[in-house]
Design a protein around this motif. Structure first.
Motif: not given
Length: 383
Positions: A62-77
């Motif tokens: 999940l940490l990899r997923w969270w970091r990727f979402l920050v890079a693409v500027d999309v919140c997890w929801q």
């Protein structure tokens, strides 16, 4: 809008931390605060019987997923299947720290499985998107492939779900006796020798053996107790006599702090339980001197291959020692290895080339035999 995933800069923010309170593992965001939704997911998994080591593995995915979402500027929801697709592309093409070698297919599939479980838990709780960003496999009956698999039968291949990677068929790597002796000779302490001897005689996983305490060593019965990964059940595994000899030498040189129950301790002060990273570093030092790249898990494969090659041990015996839930998992050690097959085929060709040729039979001398006798012997019309 199409993203150029190879140009993404994925920041190394957040972390997976261990806490004393439940669920024992948390995912920290960029500000160092635990992500509440992930903690609730971990609590659900822990209540369903997941081990603490599994929670850490889930947290890293999940940490990899969270970091990727920050890079693409999309919140997890608001993550969709587009983000899931681009995440897989990034893992395949770029990988950690931008090394552009990508993650292994097993790592990608594990990450997708964890992310799918997380969103399924959040959707059930009424949080997150309405549609899971990680799609299911298209199956007409709606059931998981091999859901009621007979452990005595091989798995039937099914259609892979979208974004799942094709897993290469790998043959477990083990150390031949000669190479193992060379590795053993490079170790610097009796502790390391004892540890290596237990690995190749018990077939225990690295974390299982490192978690042994002093009260789970039975020298009289020549067994050592480990808690199995996943089920956490205690299993007493037989070990070689040499392993206990090296263990005795190690214990004579160790000053154990009062109340310390861990069997394997560090050699430097302050004395504390030996961690997986320290044990791996021990093996890395030996590899550096030999120019090899053996891992702790290769020692488990070595133990398994030695037992499988012994005609006195059945495959079910090896399955019990290794702690495999299905005997089909143990059967991977029956696959022929390339170097062994090549050696046997070359020996076959040498034997055929050195084999004396059989001389042709001498011609039949028909002189002195009548035509009627020859017709009876070889067939044909009688004169």
């Amino acid at each position: 809008m199409e993203r150029e995933v190879t140009a993404l800069i994925v920041p190394a923010i957040g972390a997976v931390a261990k806490i004393d309170a439940a669920p024992g593992t948390v995912l920290l965001d960029a500000t160092g605060e635990p992500v509440e939704e992930v903690s609730e997911f971990f609590a659900t998994m822990l209540a369903c019987g997941a081990s603490f080591s599994s929670l850490r593995s889930y947290g890293l995915a999940l940490l990899r997923w969270w970091r990727f979402l920050v890079a693409v500027d999309v919140c997890w929801q608001r993550a969709t299947r587009i983000e899931a697709r681009d995440f897989v592309l990034w893992m395949r093409l770029v990988g950690p720290a931008g090394r552009r070698s990508g993650y292994a297919p097993a790592t990608i599939n594990h990450a997708l499985a964890v992310i799918k479980m997380f969103y399924a838990d959040r959707i059930t709780a009424g949080d997150g998107p309405l549609i899971n960003p990680v799609p299911d496999a298209d199956h007409r009956t709606g059931r998981r492939s091999n859901a009621h698999h007979n452990p005595m039968q091989p798995f039937t291949p099914g259609l892979r779900a979208p974004f799942r990677q094709k897993m290469p068929e790998r043959i477990p790597r083990h150390l031949p006796d000669r190479l193992f002796d060379e590795l053993f000779a490079t170790l610097r302490s009796d502790r390391d020798r004892a540890l290596l001897a237990f690995y190749v005689s018990t077939g225990a996983r690295a974390s299982e053996l490192l978690g042994v305490t002093v009260d789970r060593v039975n020298v009289g019965d020549q067994r050592i107790g480990v808690h199995r990964k996943g089920s956490s059940r205690l299993q007493w595994l037989p070990a070689s006599a040499d392993a206990f000899v090296w263990l005795r030498l190690y214990e004579q040189q160790t000053r154990r702090p009062d109340g310390e129950q861990a069997l394997w301790l560090t050699r430097r002060r302050p004395v504390r339980p030996l961690t997986y990273s320290a044990a791996r570093r021990m093996l890395q030092r030996a590899n550096e001197s030999l120019g090899t790249a053996w891992t702790l898990h290769d020692l488990r494969h070595t133990a398994a291959q030695r037992m499988v090659d012994d005609p006195k041990m059945s495959l079910s015996d090896v399955q019990w020692v290794l702690g495999h839930a299905h005997i089909t998992t143990t059967q991977i050690y029956l696959r022929p290895r390339e170097e062994e097959v090549v050696s046997r085929v070359l020996a076959h060709h040498r034997d055929r080339s050195e084999r004396p040729t059989t001389p042709p039979p001498p011609p039949v001398d028909t002189a002195g035999y009548s035509a009627e006798v020859l017709a009876v012997l070889f067939g044909g019309p009688r004169p």
